[in-house]
Design a protein around this motif. Structure first.
Motif, PDB file in Angstrom:
ATOM      1  N   PHE A  20     -23.972 -12.504  40.417  1.00 41.93           N
ATOM      2  CA  PHE A  20     -23.294 -12.977  39.209  1.00 41.93           C
ATOM      3  C   PHE A  20     -22.181 -12.002  38.800  1.00 41.93           C
ATOM      4  N   LYS A  21     -22.467 -10.701  38.842  1.00 39.45           N
ATOM      5  CA  LYS A  21     -21.473  -9.696  38.487  1.00 39.45           C
ATOM      6  C   LYS A  21     -20.268  -9.755  39.414  1.00 39.45           C
ATOM      7  N   GLU A  22     -20.531  -9.933  40.692  1.00 39.34           N
ATOM      8  CA  GLU A  22     -19.435 -10.007  41.665  1.00 39.34           C
ATOM      9  C   GLU A  22     -18.553 -11.220  41.387  1.00 39.34           C
ATOM     10  N   LEU A  23     -19.166 -12.376  41.139  1.00 38.04           N
ATOM     11  CA  LEU A  23     -18.400 -13.592  40.840  1.00 38.04           C
ATOM     12  C   LEU A  23     -17.641 -13.445  39.523  1.00 38.04           C
ATOM     13  N   GLU A  24     -18.280 -12.840  38.542  1.00 39.30           N
ATOM     14  CA  GLU A  24     -17.644 -12.646  37.244  1.00 39.30           C
ATOM     15  C   GLU A  24     -16.437 -11.723  37.364  1.00 39.30           C
ATOM     16  N   GLN A  25     -16.549 -10.686  38.190  1.00 37.07           N
ATOM     17  CA  GLN A  25     -15.432  -9.755  38.398  1.00 37.07           C
ATOM     18  C   GLN A  25     -14.256 -10.475  39.034  1.00 37.07           C
ATOM     19  N   GLU A  26     -14.529 -11.359  40.009  1.00 33.49           N
ATOM     20  CA  GLU A  26     -13.457 -12.138  40.641  1.00 33.49           C
ATOM     21  C   GLU A  26     -12.775 -13.029  39.601  1.00 33.49           C
ATOM     22  N   ASP A  27     -13.569 -13.689  38.745  1.00 32.40           N
ATOM     23  CA  ASP A  27     -13.020 -14.549  37.695  1.00 32.40           C
ATOM     24  C   ASP A  27     -12.180 -13.733  36.720  1.00 32.40           C
ATOM     25  N   ASP A  28     -12.678 -12.534  36.342  1.00 34.19           N
ATOM     26  CA  ASP A  28     -11.943 -11.683  35.417  1.00 34.19           C
ATOM     27  C   ASP A  28     -10.591 -11.280  35.998  1.00 34.19           C
ATOM     28  N   ASP A  29     -10.555 -10.960  37.290  1.00 32.64           N
ATOM     29  CA  ASP A  29      -9.298 -10.590  37.939  1.00 32.64           C
ATOM     30  C   ASP A  29      -8.321 -11.767  37.916  1.00 32.64           C
ATOM     31  N   ASP A  30      -8.803 -12.967  38.244  1.00 32.81           N
ATOM     32  CA  ASP A  30      -7.947 -14.164  38.241  1.00 32.81           C
ATOM     33  C   ASP A  30      -7.436 -14.459  36.835  1.00 32.81           C
ATOM     34  N   ILE A  31      -8.311 -14.354  35.854  1.00 31.48           N
ATOM     35  CA  ILE A  31      -7.918 -14.613  34.470  1.00 31.48           C
ATOM     36  C   ILE A  31      -6.891 -13.583  34.011  1.00 31.48           C
ATOM     37  N   ALA A  32      -7.074 -12.331  34.385  1.00 34.15           N
ATOM     38  CA  ALA A  32      -6.131 -11.283  33.993  1.00 34.15           C
ATOM     39  C   ALA A  32      -4.742 -11.549  34.582  1.00 34.15           C
TER      40      ALA A  32
END
Length: 202
Positions: A20-32
């Motif tokens: 979950f953390k790994e997927l969330e980090q990818e989403d955070d990078d895309d959102i940023a």
């Protein structure tokens, strides 16, 4: 069959929280990245609007002489001009619609001129009925709306109908510029190579 070595094997992730953390980090990078791009777009739009506001975009101004009127139509990309007489009630009705559109369509300059101050233009453009609204794209006339006949023939026409006519003419835009080419003639400048070659200024 083994999974490709370039991908991380999900079986190696024994902890659901780590996945979950790994997927969330990818989403955070895309959102940023998207947020940064959107901030830049908004900053550019604000700069563009400020520059336009300095040049009277977003307002509906009366131009006092026809030379200035012609200069605006030839030097501004999108222009809508109202030829009016101050004593004509229908011209006052048109003014209300034009004021509303000017505030809504920042990219287009909305102007008006008293026909008494524009004898050359009135004759050259054959303005016989008021109100008369004309619009230009890069100095080329795109539309001429005479009276209210094209607007339903009634004093109670909607601003949306006038807006649609101007949008179809390519002088006011939706959110995305559709790049409407200038195809109609102009009294202000020529758009054909032959006219340039036939010029008396050779």
């Amino acid at each position: 069959m083994s999974a490709p070595t370039s991908q991380r094997d999900l079986e190696d992730l024994t902890d659901d929280e780590a996945l979950f953390k790994e997927l969330e980090q990818e989403d955070d990078d895309d959102i940023a990245i998207m947020r940064e791009r959107r901030i830049k777009e908004i900053q550019l739009e604000l700069e563009r609007r400020n520059a336009m506001q300095e040049n009277d975009h977003g307002s509906y101004k009366e131009i006092k002489n026809e030379k200035d009127f012609m200069n605006i139509t030839t030097s501004t990309k999108y222009v809508v001009g109202h030829f009016f007489h101050p004593d004509f009630r229908r011209c006052q009705i048109m003014d209300k619609h034009m004021e509303g559109l000017a505030k809504k369509h920042y990219q287009t300059r909305f102007i008006k001129i008293d026909v008494a101050n524009a004898p050359f233009l009135v004759e050259k453009l054959q303005i016989r009925v008021l109100p008369c609204v004309m619009a230009w794209l890069d100095g080329y006339a795109q539309i001429k709306i005479v009276g209210f006949d094209e607007l339903g023939g009634t004093d109670g026409f909607s601003t949306a109908l006038l807006e649609l006519k101007l949008m179809n003419a390519g002088v006011i835009r939706k959110k995305i510029d559709e790049g409407v080419p200038a195809t109609k003639g102009s009294i202000f400048q020529s758009n054909t190579k032959q006219d340039e070659d036939d010029s008396d200024y050779d």
